[in-house]
Design a protein around this motif. Sequence first.
Motif, PDB file in Angstrom:
ATOM      1  N   GLY A  84       0.783  -1.226   0.000  1.00  0.00           N
ATOM      2  CA  GLY A  84       0.000   0.000   0.000  1.00  0.00           C
ATOM      3  C   GLY A  84       0.814   1.274   0.000  1.00  0.00           C
ATOM      4  N   VAL A  85       2.137   1.169   0.028  1.00  0.00           N
ATOM      5  CA  VAL A  85       2.972   2.373   0.032  1.00  0.00           C
ATOM      6  C   VAL A  85       3.623   2.506  -1.338  1.00  0.00           C
ATOM      7  CG1 VAL A  85       4.839   3.641   1.163  1.00  0.00           C
ATOM      8  CG2 VAL A  85       3.363   2.153   2.514  1.00  0.00           C
ATOM      9  N   GLY A  86       4.739   1.873  -1.541  1.00  0.00           N
ATOM     10  CA  GLY A  86       5.438   1.959  -2.823  1.00  0.00           C
ATOM     11  C   GLY A  86       6.297   3.205  -2.926  1.00  0.00           C
ATOM     12  N   ARG A  87       7.192   3.159  -3.882  1.00  0.00           N
ATOM     13  CA  ARG A  87       8.155   4.241  -4.056  1.00  0.00           C
ATOM     14  C   ARG A  87       7.510   5.563  -4.454  1.00  0.00           C
ATOM     15  NH1 ARG A  87      13.304   1.339  -7.068  1.00  0.00           N
ATOM     16  NH2 ARG A  87      13.668  -0.204  -5.425  1.00  0.00           N
ATOM     17  N   ALA A  88       6.614   5.534  -5.419  1.00  0.00           N
ATOM     18  CA  ALA A  88       6.009   6.778  -5.915  1.00  0.00           C
ATOM     19  C   ALA A  88       5.264   7.498  -4.797  1.00  0.00           C
ATOM     20  CB  ALA A  88       5.083   6.499  -7.096  1.00  0.00           C
ATOM     21  N   ARG A  89       4.492   6.751  -4.021  1.00  0.00           N
ATOM     22  CA  ARG A  89       3.736   7.363  -2.922  1.00  0.00           C
ATOM     23  C   ARG A  89       4.685   7.963  -1.895  1.00  0.00           C
ATOM     24  NH1 ARG A  89      -1.295   7.673  -0.090  1.00  0.00           N
ATOM     25  NH2 ARG A  89      -0.763   9.154   1.552  1.00  0.00           N
ATOM     26  N   LEU A  90       5.738   7.219  -1.548  1.00  0.00           N
ATOM     27  CA  LEU A  90       6.657   7.727  -0.537  1.00  0.00           C
ATOM     28  C   LEU A  90       7.347   8.999  -1.020  1.00  0.00           C
ATOM     29  CD1 LEU A  90       7.667   6.794   2.359  1.00  0.00           C
ATOM     30  CD2 LEU A  90       9.828   6.564   1.164  1.00  0.00           C
ATOM     31  N   MET A  91       7.777   9.014  -2.285  1.00  0.00           N
ATOM     32  CA  MET A  91       8.445  10.217  -2.802  1.00  0.00           C
ATOM     33  C   MET A  91       7.497  11.407  -2.807  1.00  0.00           C
ATOM     34  SD  MET A  91      11.074   8.822  -5.734  1.00  0.00           S
ATOM     35  CE  MET A  91      10.001   7.629  -6.541  1.00  0.00           C
ATOM     36  N   ALA A  92       6.237  11.191  -3.149  1.00  0.00           N
ATOM     37  CA  ALA A  92       5.257  12.286  -3.110  1.00  0.00           C
ATOM     38  C   ALA A  92       5.081  12.792  -1.678  1.00  0.00           C
ATOM     39  CB  ALA A  92       3.927  11.816  -3.689  1.00  0.00           C
ATOM     40  N   ASP A  93       5.032  11.862  -0.718  1.00  0.00           N
ATOM     41  CA  ASP A  93       4.905  12.261   0.687  1.00  0.00           C
ATOM     42  C   ASP A  93       6.140  13.024   1.160  1.00  0.00           C
ATOM     43  OD1 ASP A  93       2.422  11.063   0.725  1.00  0.00           O
ATOM     44  OD2 ASP A  93       2.966   9.496   2.170  1.00  0.00           O
ATOM     45  N   MET A  94       7.308  12.601   0.723  1.00  0.00           N
ATOM     46  CA  MET A  94       8.536  13.307   1.094  1.00  0.00           C
ATOM     47  C   MET A  94       8.506  14.743   0.565  1.00  0.00           C
ATOM     48  SD  MET A  94      11.245  10.184   0.480  1.00  0.00           S
ATOM     49  CE  MET A  94      12.774  11.100   0.809  1.00  0.00           C
ATOM     50  N   LEU A 154      17.528  19.072  -7.520  1.00  0.00           N
ATOM     51  CA  LEU A 154      16.831  18.876  -8.786  1.00  0.00           C
ATOM     52  C   LEU A 154      15.339  19.184  -8.683  1.00  0.00           C
ATOM     53  CD1 LEU A 154      18.562  15.677 -10.224  1.00  0.00           C
ATOM     54  CD2 LEU A 154      19.056  18.081 -10.692  1.00  0.00           C
ATOM     55  N   GLY A 155      14.886  19.592  -7.503  1.00  0.00           N
ATOM     56  CA  GLY A 155      13.520  20.071  -7.347  1.00  0.00           C
ATOM     57  C   GLY A 155      12.504  19.096  -6.787  1.00  0.00           C
ATOM     58  N   SER A 156      12.764  17.797  -6.871  1.00  0.00           N
ATOM     59  CA  SER A 156      11.822  16.840  -6.307  1.00  0.00           C
ATOM     60  C   SER A 156      12.572  15.594  -5.852  1.00  0.00           C
ATOM     61  CB  SER A 156      10.755  16.433  -7.329  1.00  0.00           C
ATOM     62  OG  SER A 156      11.304  15.574  -8.313  1.00  0.00           O
ATOM     63  N   THR A 157      11.931  14.862  -4.978  1.00  0.00           N
ATOM     64  CA  THR A 157      12.523  13.616  -4.505  1.00  0.00           C
ATOM     65  C   THR A 157      12.708  12.647  -5.666  1.00  0.00           C
ATOM     66  OG1 THR A 157      11.434  13.949  -2.374  1.00  0.00           O
ATOM     67  CG2 THR A 157      12.242  11.725  -2.854  1.00  0.00           C
ATOM     68  N   GLN A 158      11.712  12.548  -6.533  1.00  0.00           N
ATOM     69  CA  GLN A 158      11.801  11.612  -7.653  1.00  0.00           C
ATOM     70  C   GLN A 158      12.957  11.972  -8.585  1.00  0.00           C
ATOM     71  OE1 GLN A 158       8.199  10.952  -9.863  1.00  0.00           O
ATOM     72  NE2 GLN A 158       9.214   9.679 -11.373  1.00  0.00           N
ATOM     73  N   ALA A 159      13.116  13.251  -8.903  1.00  0.00           N
ATOM     74  CA  ALA A 159      14.224  13.660  -9.780  1.00  0.00           C
ATOM     75  C   ALA A 159      15.562  13.311  -9.133  1.00  0.00           C
ATOM     76  CB  ALA A 159      14.134  15.152 -10.085  1.00  0.00           C
ATOM     77  N   TRP A 160      15.682  13.584  -7.836  1.00  0.00           N
ATOM     78  CA  TRP A 160      16.927  13.237  -7.148  1.00  0.00           C
ATOM     79  C   TRP A 160      17.169  11.740  -7.199  1.00  0.00           C
ATOM     80  CZ3 TRP A 160      17.384  10.116  -2.750  1.00  0.00           C
ATOM     81  CH2 TRP A 160      18.688   9.984  -2.264  1.00  0.00           C
ATOM     82  N   PHE A 161      16.153  10.940  -6.853  1.00  0.00           N
ATOM     83  CA  PHE A 161      16.285   9.484  -6.791  1.00  0.00           C
ATOM     84  C   PHE A 161      16.659   8.905  -8.158  1.00  0.00           C
ATOM     85  CE2 PHE A 161      14.385   5.171  -6.829  1.00  0.00           C
ATOM     86  CZ  PHE A 161      15.087   4.615  -5.772  1.00  0.00           C
ATOM     87  N   GLU A 162      16.059   9.420  -9.198  1.00  0.00           N
ATOM     88  CA  GLU A 162      16.285   8.877 -10.540  1.00  0.00           C
ATOM     89  C   GLU A 162      17.542   9.414 -11.217  1.00  0.00           C
ATOM     90  OE1 GLU A 162      12.619   9.686 -12.572  1.00  0.00           O
ATOM     91  OE2 GLU A 162      11.564   8.038 -11.548  1.00  0.00           O
ATOM     92  N   GLN A 163      17.979  10.640 -10.867  1.00  0.00           N
ATOM     93  CA  GLN A 163      19.045  11.283 -11.627  1.00  0.00           C
ATOM     94  C   GLN A 163      20.283  11.690 -10.829  1.00  0.00           C
ATOM     95  OE1 GLN A 163      17.326  14.608 -13.841  1.00  0.00           O
ATOM     96  NE2 GLN A 163      15.340  13.593 -13.725  1.00  0.00           N
ATOM     97  N   ASP A 164      20.196  11.685  -9.500  1.00  0.00           N
ATOM     98  CA  ASP A 164      21.285  12.288  -8.734  1.00  0.00           C
ATOM     99  C   ASP A 164      21.658  11.502  -7.476  1.00  0.00           C
ATOM    100  OD1 ASP A 164      23.196  14.332  -8.330  1.00  0.00           O
ATOM    101  OD2 ASP A 164      21.833  15.439  -7.029  1.00  0.00           O
ATOM    102  N   ALA A 165      21.263  10.249  -7.394  1.00  0.00           N
ATOM    103  CA  ALA A 165      21.502   9.487  -6.166  1.00  0.00           C
ATOM    104  C   ALA A 165      22.556   8.397  -6.349  1.00  0.00           C
ATOM    105  CB  ALA A 165      20.191   8.874  -5.680  1.00  0.00           C
ATOM    106  N   GLU A 166      23.382   8.504  -7.373  1.00  0.00           N
ATOM    107  CA  GLU A 166      24.360   7.447  -7.629  1.00  0.00           C
ATOM    108  C   GLU A 166      25.347   7.270  -6.484  1.00  0.00           C
ATOM    109  OE1 GLU A 166      25.660   4.120  -9.123  1.00  0.00           O
ATOM    110  OE2 GLU A 166      23.932   5.191  -9.915  1.00  0.00           O
TER     111      GLU A 166
END
Length: 164
Positions: free
Chosen positions: A119-129, A138-150
């Motif tokens: 019932g949680v999942g990554r997308a929901r958690l990133m939106a909550d963050m 990069l402006g959002s949790t999702q952008a950071w996770f996908e593009q800047d978290a290496e």
Amino acid sequence: MTPDDAAANAENAGVMRVRDLPPGAADALLASHGLQLHRVDDDAPIPGSYWGEPEAGVIANNVYVRSDTPVHSMLHEACHLIVLPPEQRAQVHTDATDSVIEEDATCCLQIILAGELPGVGRARLMADMDAWGYTYRLGSTQAWFEQDAEDARMFLRGLGLPHR
């Protein structure tokens, strides 16, 4: 934005709370990483909470929550402990680290582990963050996770923890 402002905004944004999780799901996830989840009464202070209620608290291998604790907060504090060696975990009380890479790894791992909570999942958690006030260059949790978290992923990989 202050933590109080973020909390007020998030309450209105419908951030997922511990009370919204299926019974036992969080306990099992944390236990799989050597942690114990403790629930405190709704009107009680949360032991080891850095930001204060309703944020989760940490003391050694223990994560403390109330029913109104945001899921992202529970995961974040748990992940602070997960990225630490066991001998360091035992010394933690309230403030887990001041290391930038450990903080980044914690944020990355909390997103990854959210996928293991029904019932949680990554997308929901990133939106909550984002709703709570986490900020990334990069402006959002999702952008950071996908593009800047290496660097965070490399750190997690080095610890033998999930990193994708």
